[in-house]
Motif scaffolding. Structure first.
Motif, PDB file in Angstrom:
ATOM      1  N   VAL A 103       0.825  -1.202   0.000  1.00 55.02           N
ATOM      2  CA  VAL A 103       0.000   0.000   0.000  1.00 55.02           C
ATOM      3  C   VAL A 103       0.863   1.258   0.000  1.00 55.02           C
ATOM      4  N   ARG A 104       2.009   1.224   0.663  1.00 54.77           N
ATOM      5  CA  ARG A 104       2.828   2.427   0.730  1.00 54.77           C
ATOM      6  C   ARG A 104       3.343   2.865  -0.636  1.00 54.77           C
ATOM      7  N   ARG A 105       3.359   1.950  -1.596  1.00 56.48           N
ATOM      8  CA  ARG A 105       3.847   2.308  -2.927  1.00 56.48           C
ATOM      9  C   ARG A 105       2.754   2.819  -3.852  1.00 56.48           C
ATOM     10  N   LEU A 106       1.514   2.726  -3.443  1.00 50.29           N
ATOM     11  CA  LEU A 106       0.435   3.189  -4.309  1.00 50.29           C
ATOM     12  C   LEU A 106       0.458   4.714  -4.394  1.00 50.29           C
ATOM     13  N   SER A 107       0.046   5.224  -5.548  1.00 53.93           N
ATOM     14  CA  SER A 107      -0.129   6.673  -5.637  1.00 53.93           C
ATOM     15  C   SER A 107      -1.407   7.040  -4.890  1.00 53.93           C
ATOM     16  N   ALA A 108      -1.577   8.334  -4.614  1.00 58.38           N
ATOM     17  CA  ALA A 108      -2.705   8.759  -3.791  1.00 58.38           C
ATOM     18  C   ALA A 108      -4.036   8.303  -4.391  1.00 58.38           C
ATOM     19  N   GLY A 109      -4.159   8.454  -5.706  1.00 61.90           N
ATOM     20  CA  GLY A 109      -5.411   8.072  -6.350  1.00 61.90           C
ATOM     21  C   GLY A 109      -5.621   6.563  -6.322  1.00 61.90           C
ATOM     22  N   GLN A 110      -4.535   5.811  -6.500  1.00 59.20           N
ATOM     23  CA  GLN A 110      -4.655   4.349  -6.454  1.00 59.20           C
ATOM     24  C   GLN A 110      -5.081   3.896  -5.068  1.00 59.20           C
ATOM     25  N   PRO A 126      -8.583  12.732  -4.319  1.00 54.95           N
ATOM     26  CA  PRO A 126      -7.334  12.500  -5.071  1.00 54.95           C
ATOM     27  C   PRO A 126      -7.546  11.808  -6.410  1.00 54.95           C
ATOM     28  N   LEU A 127      -8.788  11.654  -6.843  1.00 52.16           N
ATOM     29  CA  LEU A 127      -9.025  10.948  -8.115  1.00 52.16           C
ATOM     30  C   LEU A 127      -8.845  11.901  -9.296  1.00 52.16           C
ATOM     31  N   ASP A 128      -8.387  11.347 -10.404  1.00 54.87           N
ATOM     32  CA  ASP A 128      -8.250  12.182 -11.607  1.00 54.87           C
ATOM     33  C   ASP A 128      -9.604  12.284 -12.315  1.00 54.87           C
ATOM     34  N   ALA A 129      -9.646  13.106 -13.360  1.00 54.85           N
ATOM     35  CA  ALA A 129     -10.926  13.396 -13.994  1.00 54.85           C
ATOM     36  C   ALA A 129     -11.626  12.118 -14.471  1.00 54.85           C
ATOM     37  N   GLY A 130     -10.850  11.218 -15.059  1.00 48.92           N
ATOM     38  CA  GLY A 130     -11.443   9.986 -15.563  1.00 48.92           C
ATOM     39  C   GLY A 130     -12.079   9.176 -14.450  1.00 48.92           C
ATOM     40  N   TRP A 131     -11.390   9.030 -13.357  1.00 54.14           N
ATOM     41  CA  TRP A 131     -11.919   8.238 -12.261  1.00 54.14           C
ATOM     42  C   TRP A 131     -13.071   8.919 -11.551  1.00 54.14           C
ATOM     43  N   ARG A 132     -13.065  10.266 -11.568  1.00 54.15           N
ATOM     44  CA  ARG A 132     -14.219  10.947 -10.970  1.00 54.15           C
ATOM     45  C   ARG A 132     -15.479  10.595 -11.738  1.00 54.15           C
ATOM     46  N   THR A 133     -15.352  10.595 -13.055  1.00 54.36           N
ATOM     47  CA  THR A 133     -16.515  10.232 -13.860  1.00 54.36           C
ATOM     48  C   THR A 133     -16.926   8.794 -13.582  1.00 54.36           C
ATOM     49  N   ARG A 134     -15.927   7.911 -13.571  1.00 49.71           N
ATOM     50  CA  ARG A 134     -16.280   6.499 -13.361  1.00 49.71           C
ATOM     51  C   ARG A 134     -16.882   6.283 -11.983  1.00 49.71           C
ATOM     52  N   PHE A 135     -16.329   6.972 -10.966  1.00 52.10           N
ATOM     53  CA  PHE A 135     -16.904   6.776  -9.652  1.00 52.10           C
ATOM     54  C   PHE A 135     -18.300   7.411  -9.578  1.00 52.10           C
ATOM     55  N   GLY A 136     -18.499   8.514 -10.347  1.00 50.03           N
ATOM     56  CA  GLY A 136     -19.840   9.076 -10.431  1.00 50.03           C
ATOM     57  C   GLY A 136     -20.828   8.042 -10.958  1.00 50.03           C
ATOM     58  N   ALA A 137     -20.383   7.297 -11.972  1.00 48.47           N
ATOM     59  CA  ALA A 137     -21.264   6.273 -12.541  1.00 48.47           C
ATOM     60  C   ALA A 137     -21.551   5.184 -11.508  1.00 48.47           C
ATOM     61  N   ARG A 176      -8.662   4.481  -4.583  1.00 53.81           N
ATOM     62  CA  ARG A 176      -9.461   3.460  -5.281  1.00 53.81           C
ATOM     63  C   ARG A 176      -9.534   2.198  -4.449  1.00 53.81           C
ATOM     64  N   LEU A 177      -8.414   1.849  -3.812  1.00 56.13           N
ATOM     65  CA  LEU A 177      -8.433   0.665  -2.957  1.00 56.13           C
ATOM     66  C   LEU A 177      -9.411   0.856  -1.799  1.00 56.13           C
ATOM     67  N   ALA A 178      -9.418   2.047  -1.227  1.00 54.86           N
ATOM     68  CA  ALA A 178     -10.346   2.296  -0.124  1.00 54.86           C
ATOM     69  C   ALA A 178     -11.786   2.211  -0.614  1.00 54.86           C
ATOM     70  N   LEU A 179     -12.042   2.726  -1.823  1.00 61.49           N
ATOM     71  CA  LEU A 179     -13.408   2.716  -2.351  1.00 61.49           C
ATOM     72  C   LEU A 179     -13.861   1.317  -2.751  1.00 61.49           C
ATOM     73  N   ALA A 180     -12.894   0.443  -3.000  1.00 60.96           N
ATOM     74  CA  ALA A 180     -13.258  -0.906  -3.456  1.00 60.96           C
ATOM     75  C   ALA A 180     -14.142  -1.630  -2.450  1.00 60.96           C
TER      76      ALA A 180
END
Ligand code: HEM
Ligand code: ATP
Ligand code: ATP
Ligand code: MG
Ligand code: MG
Lengths: 205, 221, 242, 221, 205
Positions: free
Chosen positions: E126-133, E158-169, E136-140
C-alpha cells in the motif's frame, strides 16, 4: 537562492517500470507550473525527484546553476500527500518544530499562524483537527520558513472554497516575491500557471 | 546548532511519550525487581548474585523492543522526507534521533538500573560500575539498534528483520558489559571488559549514523 | 451509615447534606481518635514486641481503609459508568488521592514495623506486593484521568480502570491465606474470636472507626470542591461564549 | 465465524511483522541464556535454580513492551473505526486482537521458554509445567495488557500510561506462576498457584474484552 | 435493509464546543445528499455521528425504523479521510481482509477489483500506491461488500478526472439499486443530489 528550475529530458522509474521519460521544463523566478496527469502517472514521483528523494533514471534537474544538494537543502519546500504531522502532538508543537527545522524564526511562525488562522487550534492535538485544518497546518511551513521553490502535491484538495482563494492569494504573493511553484493538481490552479502534463507523451503505461 | 537542538527535543519528546520516560523505566525495573524475586524465590543470596546481570539483560531487552519506534513512524507518515530535505546532513539527523531515543529510554533505564540492582541485594560498591555500563551500553544499543531499524524500513516484516539484524550486533556489548560486571562481583580485574564495551559504543556512535543515513536514503528513494 | 442513594443523586440536596455532614464526621473522627490513641498509648507493652506493637493501631486501620476506599471508588465508578451521573464521577475522582494516602500510610507503617519484626523493611511477598500494586492502581487512575484532554472521556476511561483494578482487592485480602507469607494472617476478625488481647483490640477498633469518619469527612469536602470546580468551569465556558 | 478468522489472521500477521514472531523470542532467550551465565557465573546449580523464573520474567517483560502495538496504530490510521462498524460485537473483535497478539508474540516465547530453561540446566521434568505456565500466563498478559493499551488510547504519553496501568495488573499472574514454579522446583505442592494462574487468565480472557471494548468506544467517540 | 435515513434536529459537539444544532435531513432509497460547509464546520463529525461512532448531543438519527445498532453494523459503509490501510501490507491482503470483514465474498471482491481496476496493483504494498490508487483501494470496499448506505468523506479528492466520472457512474448505479449516499464534499458531486449545508444555520462558531 534558487531562481530557476529546469528539467532536462528527465525520466523516472518506479518498481522497474518507466513512469515517464524525456520530460523537460523550465521555470524562472515568478513562474508557476501545474503538473497534471492521470492517477499513477508519476506526478508525486516527479516532485520527489526534483527534491532529490528519488533518483532520476535519465536526464537532469537544474537549479539555475546552483549546487543541487545545497539548493535542495535550503531552497525548497515539499508539501506532499503525507504531511509528517504526529497525531498525538499539539498544533503548536508541530508548527514550531517544523518551522525551526526548516530555518524559520519566531516572527515568521507568528506570521504563518496569522495567515493560516491557526491561532484557535494551537492547543489542539493534531488528531483532532479537521482535514482542512490539518492541511492548513501543513501549509503553514511554507510561510514560517520562506524558501523560493514550492513543490506542492494537490495542495488545495481538502480546503474549502474560501481557503482555496486565500491560498491562491498566498501563491500569487509568493510568485510576486520571486518564488517558483511546481504543483501537482487535478483541478486547475487558482493562479496563472504553465501546464505540464505527464503521460501525454505516451511514456506512461 | 539550534536545528539539531529542536530535533533532539522533538525526538526525546516523541520517544518519551510512547514507551519512554522515567516512569516507564522505573516501572520497568520495579517490574523486574518485583517479578524476579516472585518468580525465582526471595532468597537474598541468590537474588544478589543475579541482580546486576538481570538489570543488564533488562536494558538490552528494553532497547531491542523499542527499536521499531525509531524510524518507522517517521518513514510511514512522511516526516522522514522532511527531515532528509534539509541542509543538516542526514547522518547528523540520524545520530540525533538515536541520541533522543537514548535520552528518553536508555538513560532513565540506566539511572534506575543500580537502584534495582541494590534493591535486589547487589553490593553498594557496584553502583558506579553498573551505572557506567548501563549508560555506555545503552548508547551502544541505541546506535547499533538504529542501524537495524533503518535497514528494515520498507521491508515486509520490518520488526522481524530488525531483530535479526540487531541481535548479532547486540551480542558483543552484552558480553563485554556482563563480563565486566561479573568480574567485578567476583573480585577479578574488570577494566578489560569495560574498556571493550566503551570502545564498541564509541565505534557504534561514530559509524552507526553513516549506515543509518545510507539505509534511510535507500528506503526513501 | 450513608443516606439513601436517591438522596445523593441530586447535587443540590447533596450540597445541603454535605454542608453539615462533613464537619460532623470530622468531629466524630477527632473524638474517636482521641479516645483510641489514649487507650492505645496506655496499653501495656507486648511481651514479645515491646513498644513497637503500638504501630499496630496505625497500621491495621490504614491497611483496611486502603481497601475500603478503593471499594468506594469502584462502586462510584460503576454508578458513573452506568448512570452517567456527574456526582458519582466526582465521588470516584475525589476518593482516589485519599485512598492513595491511606495506602502509603499502610505501606510506610507496615515497613517500619517490619524492621523490628522481620528484620527487614521490605520483602517481596504476596501481601506486600499486592498492596504496592494497589498504590500503583491509584496512581494509574489519577494519571489516566489527568492525561486525557477531553474530561468526559478521561472520566470514563478512569472509571473502567477503577473497575478492572478491583480484582486486586480479593487478592490483597486472601494473599495471606493463599500463600506462605511473612505477613500476619487474619487476626482481628476471625472464626473463634480475635487473636488480639482486648487491650489491643479496642484501640484498634476505635481508631479504625476514627479513620472511617475522617475519610467520610474528607471525601465529602473533596466532592464539594470538585462540584464547585465544575460549576466554575461551566460558568467560565458560558461567559467565554457569550 | 469466518470474519473472526480473517481478523485473527490479520492481527497475527501484523503483530508478527512488527516485533513479533519466533525469531525475536529465540533471540531474546538466546540473549538471556548467554548473558545470565556470564552475569552470575556458570555454576550449574545456581543457573538451574533461576532458569524457570528468568523465562517467566522475560515473558512478562516482552508482553509489556509490545503492548503499544495492539490498538494504537489502528486507532490512529482509522482502522479501528472500520473494525468497530461491524455486526461483530467490539468485545469479540478486541478479544481476537489480543489472541492474535498472543499467537504472534506470547506463544513463540512460551514455546521457547522450556528450551531456554533446560539449556540453563532446569530439570527435564519441569518442562510441562514451564510450558503450561508460559502459555497460560502469556494469555493473561495479553488480555490484561490489552486493557491498558485500550485505556490509554488518545491520552498524552500513551506508552508511559500503558505501562503504569498494566504493571499492577501483571503482578498477580506473575505471583501465581512464579509460586507454582518455585513450589514445583522445591518439591512442594504446586497446583495451588497454577490453578490461581489459570483462574486469573480465564477471568482476564472473559472480562478483559468488555473493558477493552468500552475503552475503545470511549476513545473513538 | 436500510431504505431511509433521517436526521431529526441533530446536534453534535466536539471538545466542549457545539458544532451544529437542529440539523434535519431525510433521505430515502435512491437519493443522495451532498454535505457542504467550511473547513471545521462538522461534516466529518456528522458522518461519524450517523455511523454511531460519535454521540449526538441532541436529536436523533433514524434508519427507517430499523434498530440503529443492527442497521449500522451491516448496513453502512464509512469511507473517511483516514482509510485504515496498513502501508506495509499488499493491496491484495488489505482488499481481501476488509472485504471479508465487511461481509463480502470472493465474487464480489473480483467484481470490485475489476470495477476499480486494481488488478495490476494487487501485489504492490500500500505504501507504494499513488494517492489516487490508494483511494481506489479504499473505495473498493463499497463494491466488494454491498451495503445500502454509503457515508463518504470527500471521496473524489485524489481521483483524476477519468476516475471521478467512473466513480460518479458507480454512485449512480448504487442509487439506482436502491442505495443511499451521504457525501461530504467541497466540490459539486457528479450526480444529482440534495444539498445540506452545515454552519449555514449559524450554529457553528
Ligand atoms: C509494608 C509492609 C506491610 C503491608 C503493605 C501490610 C499490609 C496490610 C494489609 C493490606 C492489611 C489488611 C489485610 C486485610 O484486608 O485483611 C494488614 C493487616 C495487618 N497487618 Fe500488615 N502490612 C505490612 C506489614 C506488617 C507487619 C510488619 C506486621 C506485624 C508483624 C503487620 C501486621 C498486621 C496485622 C496484625 C494485621 C491485621 C490482620 C487482620 O486483618 O486481622 N503488617 N496489613
Ligand atoms: N516505491 C515504489 N515502488 C514501486 N512502485 C511505485 C513506488 N512508488 C510509486 N510507485 C508507482 O509509481 C506510479 C506513480 O506513482 P505517483 O505517486 O508518482 O503517481 P501520481 O501521479 O502522483 O498519482 P496520483 O494522482 O494518484 O497521486 C504508480 O503506479 C505507483 O504505483
Ligand atoms: N476529538 C475532537 N476533540 C476536539 N475537537 C474536535 C475533535 N474532532 C474534531 N474536532 C473539532 O471539531 C471541528 C469539526 O471537525 P470536522 O472534522 O467534523 O470538520 P469538517 O467539516 O469535516 O472539516 P473539513 O472540511 O476540514 O474536513 C473542528 O474544528 C475540529 O477541530
Ligand atoms: Mg500523487
Ligand atoms: Mg472532514
Amino acid at each position: 537562492m534558487i531562481d530557476a528550475l529546469t528539467l532536462d529530458r528527465a525520466a523516472v522509474q518506479r518498481g522497474g517500470r518507466l513512469l515517464f521519460a524525456d520530460l523537460s521544463l523550465s521555470l524562472v523566478a515568478g513562474q508557476a507550473c501545474a503538473l497534471t496527469g492521470a492517477n499513477g502517472a508519476g506526478k508525486t514521483s516527479l516532485l520527489r525527484a526534483v527534491a532529490g528523494l528519488v533518483p532520476l533514471e535519465a536526464g537532469a534537474v537544474g537549479f539555475g546553476g546552483l549546487d543541487p544538494t545545497e539548493a535542495r537543502g535550503a531552497g525548497l519546500h515539499l508539501i506532499g500527500h503525507q504531511d509528517g504531522l504526529k497525531p498525538a502532538r499539539t498544533t503548536r508543537e508541530e508548527l514550531s518544530f517544523w518551522s525551526h527545522w526548516c530555518g524559520g524564526d519566531a516572527a515568521a511562525i507568528d506570521e504563518a499562524t496569522q495567515a493560516l488562522d491557526l491561532g484557535p487550534l494551537m492547543d489542539l492535538e493534531v488528531r483532532r483537527l479537521s482535514a482542512g485544518q490539518r492541511r492548513r497546518l501543513a501549509l503553514a511551513r511554507l510561510l514560517a520558513a520562506p524558501r523560493p521553490l514550492w513543490l506542492l502535491d494537490e495542495p488545495l484538495s481538502p480546503l474549502d472554497a474560501g481557503w482555496r482563494t486565500r491560498f491562491g492569494a498566498m501563491m500569487q504573493a509568493h510568485l510576486k516575491g520571486g518564488g517558483l511553484i511546481l504543483a501537482a493538481v487535478h483541478d486547475p490552479l487558482p493562479i496563472k500557471a504553465k501546464t505540464l502534463e505527464i503521460g501525454a507523451q505516451g511514456a506512461g503505461e | 546548532m539550534s536545528r539539531l537542538g529542536t530535533l533532539l527535543a522533538r525526538e526525546t519528546a516523541l520517544a518519551w511519550g510512547r514507551g519512554g520516560g522515567p516512569l516507564v523505566s522505573v516501572g520497568f525495573y520495579a517490574g523486574v525487581a518485583t517479578l524476579l524475586p516472585l518468580a525465582i524465590g526471595p532468597e537474598p543470596a541468590r537474588l544478589a548474585a543475579i541482580a546486576p546481570g538481570a538489570a543488564w539483560v533488562a536494558l538490552a531487552l528494553a532497547s531491542l523492543l523499542s527499536l521499531d519506534r525509531l524510524f518507522e513512524r517517521d518513514f510511514e507518515d512522511g516526516a522522514l522526507d522532511h527531515l532528509a530535505l534539509s541542509p543538516v546532513p542526514l547522518e547528523l539527523t540520524c545520530a540525533v534521533k538515536c541520541l533522543g531515543q537514548w535520552l528518553a529510554t536508555g538513560a532513565p533505564l540506566a539511572l534506575a538500573a543500580p537502584i534495582a540492582a541494590i534493591g535486589l541485594g547487589a553490593k553498594l560498591d557496584m553502583t558506579p560500575l553498573i551505572l557506567a555500563c548501563a549508560l555506555i551500553g545503552g548508547l551502544a544499543f541505541a546506535f547499533t539498534g538504529g542501524i537495524g531499524a533503518a535497514l528494515s524500513l520498507g521491508a515486509r516484516r520490518g520488526g522481524l528483520l530488525t531483530a535479526v539484524i540487531v541481535l548479532p550486533l547486540f551480542v558483543p556489548p552484552v558480553i563485554f558489559g556482563g563480563g565486566a560486571l561479573a568480574a567485578f562481583a567476583g573480585g577479578l580485574p574488570w577494566p578489560g571488559g569495560f574498556i571493550l564495551l566503551a570502545a564498541y559504543a564509541a565505534a557504534a556512535v561514530a559509524l552507526g549514523p553513516l549506515a543509518m543515513a545510507a539505509a534511510c536514503r535507500n528506503a526513501l528513494s | 451509615m450513608l443516606p439513601a442513594p436517591a438522596f445523593l443523586t441530586n447535587p443540590e440536596r447533596f450540597m445541603a447534606f454535605s454542608r453539615w455532614a462533613a464537619p460532623m464526621f470530622g468531629a466524630i473522627a477527632v473524638a474517636l481518635a482521641v479516645v483510641g490513641l489514649y487507650l492505645g498509648w496506655t496499653a501495656p507493652e507486648d511481651y514479645q514486641q515491646g513498644a513497637t506493637v503500638r504501630i499496630l493501631f496505625i497500621h491495621i486501620p490504614a491497611a483496611w481503609m486502603s481497601e475500603f476506599v478503593y471499594a468506594c471508588m469502584a462502586v462510584a465508578s460503576l454508578l458513573a459508568l452506568v448512570f452517567r451521573h456527574v456526582l458519582a464521577d466526582a465521588a470516584a475522582q475525589a476518593a482516589a488521592p485519599l485512598g492513595a494516602g491511606f495506602t502509603v500510610l499502610a505501606l510506610a507503617t507496615g515497613s517500619l514495623w517490619g524492621r523490628p519484626m522481620w528484620g527487614t523493611y521490605w520483602v517481596w511477598d504476596a501481601r506486600l506486593t499486592s498492596v504496592l500494586a494497589l498504590l500503583l492502581i491509584y496512581v494509574a487512575y489519577m494519571a489516566l484521568r489527568a492525561s486525557i484532554d477531553d474530561e468526559t472521556k478521561g472520566a470514563r476511561a478512569a472509571a473502567i480502570l477503577a473497575l478492572v483494578g478491583a480484582v486486586n482487592l480479593p487478592i490483597i485480602h486472601y494473599s495471606v491465606t493463599w500463600w506462605n507469607t511473612l505477613h500476619q494472617g487474619p487476626s482481628v476478625f476471625r472464626a473463634g474470636g480475635s487473636a488480639l488481647a482486648p487491650v489491643f483490640y479496642w484501640p484498634a477498633i476505635l481508631l479504625a472507626l476514627a479513620y472511617m469518619s475522617a475519610f467520610g469527612s474528607l471525601w465529602l469536602v473533596r466532592i464539594r470542591g470538585e462540584i464547585w470546580r465544575r460549576r466554575a468551569e461551566a460558568a467560565a465556558l458560558r461567559a467565554a461564549r457569550a
